[in-house]
Enzyme design. Structure first.
Site, PDB file in Angstrom:
ATOM      1  CB  SER A 163      38.497  36.958  37.837  1.00 53.25           C
ATOM      2  OG  SER A 163      37.281  36.298  38.094  1.00 53.25           O
ATOM      3  CG  ASP A 187      39.062  38.021  44.544  1.00 54.48           C
ATOM      4  OD1 ASP A 187      39.400  37.411  45.567  1.00 54.48           O
ATOM      5  OD2 ASP A 187      37.883  38.348  44.326  1.00 54.48           O
ATOM      6  CG  HIS A 257      35.831  39.611  41.581  1.00 52.60           C
ATOM      7  ND1 HIS A 257      36.662  38.687  42.164  1.00 52.60           N
ATOM      8  CD2 HIS A 257      35.714  39.237  40.273  1.00 52.60           C
ATOM      9  CE1 HIS A 257      37.046  37.794  41.262  1.00 52.60           C
ATOM     10  NE2 HIS A 257      36.488  38.113  40.111  1.00 52.60           N
TER      11      HIS A 257
END
Length: 456
Positions: A163, A187, A257
């Protein structure tokens, strides 16, 4: 603007703070464990580097930024992998850190360094956490430069960022002029990075090799292609098994996610393999147009994971590559994939959805290929991608049916002059064929597959 999911999530955090056990032993340096009050009041950035090796997998050792070669357990001649977490709105340690450390250590003898910037990432104000990535990257860059000064090779450095951590890794790589060996982005965060220029986010120039996995591009993740290879699990958007409504609580916001981390953990496990098929679009992949990987032969198609030696040079030669794969909802996530080639003979044009079921003993697994209606007409070859949740072997029987959506009138029929099933992920298994089959709408037709080499 922030995605609606992120704004809603901040309102639920008080009710759903995660927990994780601390590492045992007073002599161990543990990941910073904050509580929700820290996130509410805000924290000042402080970066800690926790070293794990095969000798101390259960007990982290915090590293100083100087005299690295004299610090116990830190071997500068070994590869070094930095694990970088992302936004931590509750302040709790990531539940996946320990699993990732242990699986990385199984790949080869290495230094695994967890970059603990929880004081800086733990803040209800996401914008502050984004700002802190730059300062945290500066801290990590200084440490890596010290490693180089004391004899480490930048080529042996690998950053794995989740992230916000993916962009933090990109900032480090850019500061080092792209000379580090590899960056893996899980991601990469989308909020505040959509539309950013390459120097404001992760991009291929940040390392000699950059691989990226996308699982939540329509919410917390970043759309687009940002590595030498970008893997898109299930198209990079909604993941199977993740909640579809807000009534599921926290899982609704974070499941897609976080799936990037769990897919990567799965890929590091020797019992799980996730093959990516280079393709222009997800629809082309589902249509079976990108299943052969000719550019990578004699090696196989690229696979998500740690070892990229079989296809790295090819990817660097090809430039930016998009690769797609589908998964199941649960571990080991891997689907059994077959290329299905059919030659039809029927006088009239038909459009249909196709169902295929594989049988092995008392077990069976079925797939519905329904992302679009398929065109069947006289002397036409049709290619399908059939993906099953279970990998059955040997296949003793195959059953098929079609549905044209016709409600009123006679049942349509389609005659197959030939059907051939090619196992994509199991090249050691035989091709399966059958000839001259007549399928009637909404009626199963079953047959025993024959070896394809039995026929011309």
């Amino acid at each position: 603007m922030l995605p609606r999911r992120l704004l809603c999530l901040l309102g639920l955090l008080v009710l759903c703070r995660g927990q994780e056990e601390s590492l045992p032993g007073e002599s161990c340096d543990n990941f910073t464990d904050l509580d929700f009050s820290h996130s509410f009041m805000g924290t000042s950035l402080y970066v800690r580097l926790l070293l794990y090796t095969r000798s101390n997998l259960g007990c982290g050792q915090e590293l100083r930024h100087r005299h690295l070669s004299s610090q116990p357990l830190f071997n500068l001649s070994l590869p070094t992998v930095f694990v970088i977490h992302g936004y931590r709105p509750t302040g709790a340690p990531p539940i996946w850190i320990d699993h990732l450390v242990r699986l990385l250590a199984k790949q080869e003898d290495m230094n695994v360094i967890v970059v603990d910037w929880n004081k800086g990432a733990a803040n209800l104000n996401y914008f502050i956490a984004v700002t802190n990535t730059r300062q945290a990257a500066h801290n990590l860059t200084s440490f890596i430069l010290t490693m180089q000064e004391e004899g480490a090779s930048l080529n042996s450095v690998h950053l794995i960022g989740m992230s916000l951590g993916a962009h933090l890794a990109g900032f480090v790589g850019a500061s080092l002029k792209g000379k580090i060996g590899r960056i893996t982005g899980l991601d990469p965060a989308g909020p505040m990075f959509a539309g950013a220029t390459p120097d404001e986010r992760l991009d291929p120039s940040d390392a000699k090799f950059v691989d990226v996995l996308h699982t939540d591009m329509n919410s917390f993740g970043l759309q687009g292609a940002h590595g030498h290879i970008d893997y898109y699990a299930n198209g990079g958007f909604d993941q199977p098994g993740c909640p579809k409504t807000i009534f599921s609580g926290k899982s609704y916001f974070v499941c897609d996610h976080q799936r990037s981390v769990f897919l990567y953990l799965c890929a590091l496990n020797q019992t799980c393999s996730l093959t990516g098929y280079p393709c222009s679009t997800y629809n082309d992949f589902l249509d079976g147009r990108c299943l052969q990987c000719e550019a990578f032969r004699p090696a196989s198609c690229p696979m998500l994971g740690y070892d990229v030696s079989g296809w790295r040079d090819t990817l660097l030669r090809l430039g930016q590559t998009k690769a797609y794969f589908s998964t199941t909802a649960t571990f080991p996530y891997r689907k059994a994939s077959y290329r299905v080639d059919m030659v039809t003979w029927n006088q009239y044009l038909r459009w249909a959805v196709v169902y295929i079921k594989l049988h092995s003993g008392r077990s069976a697994t079925e797939t519905r290929i329904d992302h679009k209606l398929f065109r069947f007409e006289q002397y036409t070859s049709t290619r399908l991608l059939a993906q099953f949740d279970e990998d059955l072997h040997p296949i003793q029987k195959i059953s098929m049916r079609i549905s044209t959506g016709n409600v009123i009138g006679p049942r349509y029929k389609i005659r197959l002059l030939r059907i051939r099933l090619i196992p994509l992920d199991r090249p050691d298994r035989p091709l399966m064929c059958r000839y001259d089959i007549i399928m009637e709408e909404n009626m199963d037709v079953a047959f025993r597959p024959l070896p394809c080499d039995s026929y011309p």
